[in-house]
Design a protein around this motif. Structure first.
Motif, PDB file in Angstrom:
ATOM      1  N   CYS A  25       0.827  -1.207   0.000  1.00  0.00           N
ATOM      2  CA  CYS A  25       0.000   0.000   0.000  1.00  0.00           C
ATOM      3  C   CYS A  25       0.857   1.252   0.000  1.00  0.00           C
ATOM      4  O   CYS A  25       1.754   1.389   0.829  1.00  0.00           O
ATOM      5  CB  CYS A  25      -0.901   0.023   1.231  1.00  0.00           C
ATOM      6  SG  CYS A  25      -2.061  -1.342   1.309  1.00  0.00           S
ATOM      7  N   TYR A  34      -1.883  -1.149  -4.039  1.00  0.00           N
ATOM      8  CA  TYR A  34      -2.990  -0.229  -3.806  1.00  0.00           C
ATOM      9  C   TYR A  34      -2.414   1.118  -3.414  1.00  0.00           C
ATOM     10  O   TYR A  34      -1.349   1.193  -2.796  1.00  0.00           O
ATOM     11  CB  TYR A  34      -3.900  -0.734  -2.683  1.00  0.00           C
ATOM     12  CG  TYR A  34      -4.910  -1.761  -3.144  1.00  0.00           C
ATOM     13  CD1 TYR A  34      -6.211  -1.383  -3.427  1.00  0.00           C
ATOM     14  CD2 TYR A  34      -4.563  -3.092  -3.300  1.00  0.00           C
ATOM     15  CE1 TYR A  34      -7.142  -2.306  -3.853  1.00  0.00           C
ATOM     16  CE2 TYR A  34      -5.488  -4.023  -3.736  1.00  0.00           C
ATOM     17  CZ  TYR A  34      -6.782  -3.625  -4.011  1.00  0.00           C
ATOM     18  OH  TYR A  34      -7.710  -4.541  -4.448  1.00  0.00           O
ATOM     19  N   ALA A  76      -5.899  -4.734   1.680  1.00  0.00           N
ATOM     20  CA  ALA A  76      -5.237  -3.430   1.704  1.00  0.00           C
ATOM     21  C   ALA A  76      -5.698  -2.608   2.908  1.00  0.00           C
ATOM     22  O   ALA A  76      -4.882  -2.001   3.613  1.00  0.00           O
ATOM     23  CB  ALA A  76      -5.515  -2.679   0.402  1.00  0.00           C
TER      24      ALA A  76
END
Lengths: 235, 235
Positions: free
Chosen positions: A14, A105, A66
């Motif tokens: 992330c 992400y 995520a």
DNA sequence: GGAATAGTGTCTGTCAGACAGTATTGG
DNA sequence: CCAATACTGTCTGACAGACACTATTCC
């Protein structure tokens, strides 16, 4: 076709973006990304994006993974932040432990939220060396976010829920690294209907005219494609 | 953090797009996607996108996997076709065998190439029921391709290496499903430098002025972001 | 009133789209 | 010359951007 599971490492990484403090000079305080220090090999001691394995038992899908990573590793409130999948980075060489695929992400959150989270917020324009290929990943994410900022309300997620038009314009200018004409910006925001005025909401305090407060319109259809700055046309 | 491999199914699915025949009426013969009949459970007998597992020993990365799938399952020449990652579709519910993640790639190839491949080319605007969530995946891919067609030379990959401007305009109109002014189209193509004229190359045959042949410029920088049709501005 | 920032009105060059006009072939 | 399609020039409404102007607050 083989039927057993392939020997592949699948993780989620992330990139949490926010605005750097730097309030003194204009157009400083640009985009930053949150990194953590790795506490184990490989790349022990280096800065890296927060990431983790998929828990098939707990995660409904990869966006769940995520959100869990951002909550567990950074202590981020699962509140109002924007989250979107960037894509997959894969290959035999990118992880010394073996063939690895990482679903990337990216998230956007207001600076106030990020300040209370774990990790270091570093400028995306002056990145330290990062573990794995995380440096390239951040570069890709930043490119994507800057492109999206030019034709969507994505930059609004870098501000608290209530903000003024001058504040929003400032965010766009920081993210895009370019000045926007005030009149043009307002005309666009108006016709795009990406944001809505808060009735009787004003920000007072300075010794000047108070500014109308706005919020992002339509939580669901949060991202729309309206031009904010025109792409240059001539070669 | 767990250290053993997670019990996750990771596959690659490919959506190969091309133009349907339908030469009779204008604006018919739109986009089509290639599907195969599944020969085993689940969804045995249904149409599905060609897909396969990642072979960590053979595939350098996931795009390698996608190329291998297109070659093995469809018999497609690993020649001049456009391939790009769309993203990952994941979740506990989408595959009856368990938690599954599929990396989706989409490819564009000239109709002539696809005609010699295995599989059925079906219209994306009249899809039969597809296995898994492949119907949704195709819809997403089509949306992406149509969006990209409006500001890139991506449609050029649906034609043979040499083509005329009227042919290219026809492809754009089929993909976008909308007429484009000839003069505007040519001005854009000219200034965008997405394609280049082939010296002394002309398509003769009709009893009319021959058309200049073109090719995609710059194999490497194959995709550029120049507007071909303007997005609508007023609400 | 003055300073400071919020917000609006107006002007102009440039472009997208419309459309008419020219070019070049086969018959 | 005619039909047919390739290609080009020109006109116009509309918009992006520049910039000047008005509005509203605190001191």
């Amino acid at each position: 076709m083989v039927t057993e599971f392939p020997p592949v490492i699948l993780t989620v990484d992330c990139a949490l973006l926010s605005l750097l403090p730097g309030d003194e000079d204009p157009l400083s305080g640009g985009l930053g990304v949150v990194t953590l220090t790795r506490d184990k090999a490989p790349f022990e001691g280096m800065q890296a994006l927060p990431g983790g394995y998929v828990f098939a038992d707990h995660d409904k899908d990869l966006s769940d993974t995520a959100r869990r990573v951002l909550a567990d590793k950074l202590g981020l409130d699962p509140g109002r932040f924007f989250l979107e999948q960037m894509g997959v980075v894969s290959g035999a060489e990118r992880d010394p432990r073996g063939w690895a695929a990482t679903v990337v992400y990216y998230a956007l959150a207001p600076a106030a939220l990020v300040a209370s989270a774990k990790g270091k917020l570093v400028s995306v324009d002056a990145l330290p060396p990062l573990a794995f290929d995380h440096g390239q990943i951040v570069a890709q994410v930043v490119e994507r976010v800057r492109a999206k900022a030019a034709y969507s309300n994505i930059a609004g997620f870098l501000l608290p829920p209530e903000f003024t038009l001058p504040e929003l314009q400032d965010v766009y200018e920081r993210v895009l690294g370019q000045k926007i004409d005030q009149s043009v910006f307002r005309k666009r925001m108006d016709e795009a209907a990406l944001i809505e005025a808060i009735p009787d909401g004003f920000r007072t305090g300075g010794r000047h005219r108070p500014a109308q407060l706005y919020r992002l319109a339509d939580e669901g259809a949060a991202l729309q494609d309206r031009a904010v700055v025109q792409r240059s046309r001539r070669k």
